[in-house]
Design a protein around this motif. Structure first.
Motif, PDB file in Angstrom:
ATOM      1  N   LEU A 114      51.486  24.253  19.841  1.00 40.86           N
ATOM      2  CA  LEU A 114      52.705  24.533  20.602  1.00 40.86           C
ATOM      3  C   LEU A 114      52.964  23.394  21.575  1.00 40.86           C
ATOM      4  CD1 LEU A 114      55.073  26.287  21.400  1.00 40.86           C
ATOM      5  CD2 LEU A 114      53.537  27.641  22.852  1.00 40.86           C
ATOM      6  N   VAL A 115      53.985  22.603  21.257  1.00 40.23           N
ATOM      7  CA  VAL A 115      54.433  21.502  22.102  1.00 40.23           C
ATOM      8  C   VAL A 115      55.702  21.953  22.810  1.00 40.23           C
ATOM      9  CG1 VAL A 115      55.336  19.143  22.113  1.00 40.23           C
ATOM     10  CG2 VAL A 115      53.431  19.752  20.595  1.00 40.23           C
ATOM     11  N   VAL A 116      55.757  21.814  24.119  1.00 35.80           N
ATOM     12  CA  VAL A 116      56.893  22.288  24.908  1.00 35.80           C
ATOM     13  C   VAL A 116      57.584  21.101  25.568  1.00 35.80           C
ATOM     14  CG1 VAL A 116      57.559  23.623  26.940  1.00 35.80           C
ATOM     15  CG2 VAL A 116      55.905  24.557  25.323  1.00 35.80           C
ATOM     16  N   GLY A 117      58.877  20.956  25.326  1.00 33.78           N
ATOM     17  CA  GLY A 117      59.656  19.899  25.968  1.00 33.78           C
ATOM     18  C   GLY A 117      60.139  20.344  27.333  1.00 33.78           C
ATOM     19  N   LEU A 118      59.815  19.571  28.364  1.00 31.31           N
ATOM     20  CA  LEU A 118      60.136  19.920  29.754  1.00 31.31           C
ATOM     21  C   LEU A 118      60.963  18.804  30.387  1.00 31.31           C
ATOM     22  CD1 LEU A 118      59.726  21.712  32.295  1.00 31.31           C
ATOM     23  CD2 LEU A 118      57.602  20.439  32.709  1.00 31.31           C
ATOM     24  N   ALA A 119      62.200  19.107  30.741  1.00 36.02           N
ATOM     25  CA  ALA A 119      63.039  18.146  31.453  1.00 36.02           C
ATOM     26  C   ALA A 119      62.474  17.915  32.845  1.00 36.02           C
ATOM     27  CB  ALA A 119      64.468  18.659  31.547  1.00 36.02           C
ATOM     28  N   ALA A 141      51.165  26.808  26.154  1.00 37.97           N
ATOM     29  CA  ALA A 141      51.442  25.504  25.548  1.00 37.97           C
ATOM     30  C   ALA A 141      50.147  24.723  25.346  1.00 37.97           C
ATOM     31  CB  ALA A 141      52.390  24.705  26.432  1.00 37.97           C
ATOM     32  N   ASP A 142      50.051  24.015  24.235  1.00 33.38           N
ATOM     33  CA  ASP A 142      48.950  23.079  24.023  1.00 33.38           C
ATOM     34  C   ASP A 142      49.261  21.722  24.634  1.00 33.38           C
ATOM     35  OD1 ASP A 142      47.161  24.654  22.248  1.00 33.38           O
ATOM     36  OD2 ASP A 142      48.921  24.632  20.937  1.00 33.38           O
ATOM     37  N   HIS A 143      50.557  21.389  24.670  1.00 27.95           N
ATOM     38  CA  HIS A 143      50.969  20.049  25.079  1.00 27.95           C
ATOM     39  C   HIS A 143      52.356  20.168  25.684  1.00 27.95           C
ATOM     40  CE1 HIS A 143      51.251  15.612  24.741  1.00 27.95           C
ATOM     41  NE2 HIS A 143      52.490  15.805  24.338  1.00 27.95           N
ATOM     42  N   VAL A 144      52.546  19.598  26.865  1.00 29.77           N
ATOM     43  CA  VAL A 144      53.849  19.589  27.522  1.00 29.77           C
ATOM     44  C   VAL A 144      54.404  18.171  27.465  1.00 29.77           C
ATOM     45  CG1 VAL A 144      55.124  20.001  29.653  1.00 29.77           C
ATOM     46  CG2 VAL A 144      53.222  21.505  29.024  1.00 29.77           C
ATOM     47  N   ALA A 174      46.083  14.796  14.885  1.00 33.45           N
ATOM     48  CA  ALA A 174      46.328  14.029  16.100  1.00 33.45           C
ATOM     49  C   ALA A 174      45.813  14.775  17.322  1.00 33.45           C
ATOM     50  CB  ALA A 174      47.822  13.768  16.260  1.00 33.45           C
ATOM     51  N   THR A 175      45.313  14.025  18.302  1.00 33.78           N
ATOM     52  CA  THR A 175      44.875  14.574  19.581  1.00 33.78           C
ATOM     53  C   THR A 175      45.938  14.242  20.615  1.00 33.78           C
ATOM     54  OG1 THR A 175      42.566  14.253  18.970  1.00 33.78           O
ATOM     55  CG2 THR A 175      43.047  14.588  21.303  1.00 33.78           C
ATOM     56  N   LEU A 176      46.672  15.243  21.061  1.00 32.72           N
ATOM     57  CA  LEU A 176      47.825  14.994  21.916  1.00 32.72           C
ATOM     58  C   LEU A 176      47.473  14.964  23.395  1.00 32.72           C
ATOM     59  CD1 LEU A 176      50.434  17.347  20.209  1.00 32.72           C
ATOM     60  CD2 LEU A 176      49.986  14.937  19.727  1.00 32.72           C
ATOM     61  N   ALA A 209      53.943  18.492  38.288  1.00 29.08           N
ATOM     62  CA  ALA A 209      52.661  18.906  37.703  1.00 29.08           C
ATOM     63  C   ALA A 209      52.496  20.423  37.758  1.00 29.08           C
ATOM     64  CB  ALA A 209      51.514  18.214  38.427  1.00 29.08           C
ATOM     65  N   ALA A 210      52.999  21.059  38.813  1.00 33.70           N
ATOM     66  CA  ALA A 210      52.892  22.513  38.925  1.00 33.70           C
ATOM     67  C   ALA A 210      53.668  23.199  37.811  1.00 33.70           C
ATOM     68  CB  ALA A 210      53.402  22.971  40.292  1.00 33.70           C
ATOM     69  N   LYS A 211      54.848  22.685  37.479  1.00 34.06           N
ATOM     70  CA  LYS A 211      55.635  23.269  36.394  1.00 34.06           C
ATOM     71  C   LYS A 211      54.939  23.043  35.048  1.00 34.06           C
ATOM     72  CE  LYS A 211      59.122  24.990  36.693  1.00 34.06           C
ATOM     73  NZ  LYS A 211      59.468  26.424  36.839  1.00 34.06           N
ATOM     74  N   VAL A 212      54.317  21.884  34.881  1.00 32.81           N
ATOM     75  CA  VAL A 212      53.536  21.628  33.663  1.00 32.81           C
ATOM     76  C   VAL A 212      52.431  22.677  33.533  1.00 32.81           C
ATOM     77  CG1 VAL A 212      51.908  20.035  32.572  1.00 32.81           C
ATOM     78  CG2 VAL A 212      54.052  19.167  33.545  1.00 32.81           C
ATOM     79  N   ARG A 213      51.760  22.950  34.630  1.00 35.65           N
ATOM     80  CA  ARG A 213      50.664  23.943  34.602  1.00 35.65           C
ATOM     81  C   ARG A 213      51.183  25.333  34.222  1.00 35.65           C
ATOM     82  NH1 ARG A 213      49.120  20.904  39.238  1.00 35.65           N
ATOM     83  NH2 ARG A 213      47.161  19.766  38.874  1.00 35.65           N
ATOM     84  N   GLU A 214      52.392  25.672  34.648  1.00 37.90           N
ATOM     85  CA  GLU A 214      52.958  26.969  34.277  1.00 37.90           C
ATOM     86  C   GLU A 214      53.074  27.092  32.757  1.00 37.90           C
ATOM     87  OE1 GLU A 214      56.485  28.405  36.265  1.00 37.90           O
ATOM     88  OE2 GLU A 214      56.094  27.097  37.984  1.00 37.90           O
ATOM     89  N   HIS A 215      53.545  26.039  32.113  1.00 40.10           N
ATOM     90  CA  HIS A 215      53.695  26.085  30.659  1.00 40.10           C
ATOM     91  C   HIS A 215      52.338  26.094  29.960  1.00 40.10           C
ATOM     92  CE1 HIS A 215      58.047  25.826  30.044  1.00 40.10           C
ATOM     93  NE2 HIS A 215      58.085  25.051  31.116  1.00 40.10           N
ATOM     94  N   LEU A 216      51.399  25.328  30.476  1.00 34.13           N
ATOM     95  CA  LEU A 216      50.057  25.347  29.880  1.00 34.13           C
ATOM     96  C   LEU A 216      49.426  26.735  30.021  1.00 34.13           C
ATOM     97  CD1 LEU A 216      48.726  21.874  31.106  1.00 34.13           C
ATOM     98  CD2 LEU A 216      49.451  22.469  28.775  1.00 34.13           C
TER      99      LEU A 216
END
Length: 292
Positions: free
Chosen positions: A187-192, A261-264, A2-4, A250-257
């Motif tokens: 690595l998929v990261v769940g972000l509230a 992380a491959d996918h947030v 799959a391409t996430l 979006a800034a917090k997403v970028r921190e995890h990437l």
């Protein structure tokens, strides 16, 4: 496989109320048009079968990848889970990711089984997914990722699965997870997320969100190891919740990437208005347009 893409979203369905099928079909079409590439769904043992749900939603969309976050091992036998996932992967190539998790002792009890050691239980379950069955499952491939919020479960994911899915933890844990998994695992990261332009209200909601999870052993152990004081709810909220404006999220997403992380996976709040909750995700989508 799959391409996430870099960002996905939970379909905003609570554990206590399930919208009608047509409402869900329309929701995922809207999210597809908004530009999201992956949508995830939860599972309720005895209440909602995630694989049946995704069969309906895959048929309703053209390109979206779907993931289970998380398919609970107590909901079905391992060979049945593999057969169902492989059939969907055969019908919709490269559009399914299977998240698998051991859940909680109470969920095992509802099915009349013993929870046991989480690591041993999950190792046994994943091993039995590939047991020979008749008729045999389709040979279509799909990624298997394990729900993993601690170093031992991360190590198990690196050993027996295609990747891991930690959630509700800071970017420092994402970096730790990448180190444990190595460079080649997913690595998929769940972000509230708490989308709210009112900064004070957003911060208060983020603090309330972490107050419900911070003392659960899975999260408290990880937070302590990373140097957080468990009574500093404001500091924890800043680290583990993306709140405020679309740009702040979006800034917090970028921190995890950036941490590996491959996918947030965005985990939004849910209300009694499913359509309105989907509209919130639509409004967030433009903030992630440049992440590819």
């Amino acid at each position: 496989m799959a391409t996430l893409g870099p960002v996905g979203v939970y379909l905003p369905i609570s554990f206590t109320r399930i919208p009608p099928a047509e409402s869900q079909r329309e929701a995922v079409r809207r999210l597809e048009r908004a530009g999201y590439r992956t949508v995830w769904t939860n599972e309720v043992v005895g209440g909602k079968d995630a694989l049946v749900q995704l069969a309906v939603l895959l048929a309703a969309t053209e390109r979206l990848t779907f993931g289970t976050g998380i398919a609970n091992i107590w909901a079905r036998e391992p060979q049945t889970l593999h057969a169902a996932a492989a059939f969907l992967a055969d019908a919709y190539p490269n559009r399914l990711a299977l998240g698998i998790g051991v859940g909680y002792p109470q969920q095992a009890e509802t099915t009349g089984r013993d929870f046991g050691s989480p690591l041993a239980t999950l190792r046994d379950y994943v091993g039995r997914m590939d047991a020979e069955t008749w008729p045999p499952a389709p040979e279509a491939k799909y990624p298997r990722i394990l729900g993993a919020n601690g170093p031992k479960m991360l190590a198990l994911a690196g050993e027996i699965a295609d990747g891991a899915y930690p959630a509700n933890l800071p970017p420092a844990f994402t970096a730790e997870a990448r180190s444990v998994l190595g460079p080649d695992k997913l690595l998929v990261v769940g972000l509230a997320v708490v989308p709210d332009l009112d900064a004070d209200r957003a911060k208060a909601a983020a603090i309330e969100k972490v107050s419900g999870t911070v003392n659960l052993p899975t999260f408290s152990n990880a937070l302590r190891r990373l140097g957080f004081a468990l009574d500093d709810l404001a500091g924890i909220a800043d680290a583990v919740v993306a709140y405020g404006s679309p740009d702040a999220i979006a800034a917090k997403v970028r921190e995890h990437l950036a941490a590996g992380a491959d996918h947030v996976l965005l985990m939004p709040p849910t209300t009694d208005d499913f359509t309105a909750d989907v509209a919130v995700l639509e409004r967030l989508a433009p903030a992630f347009a440049g992440l590819d």
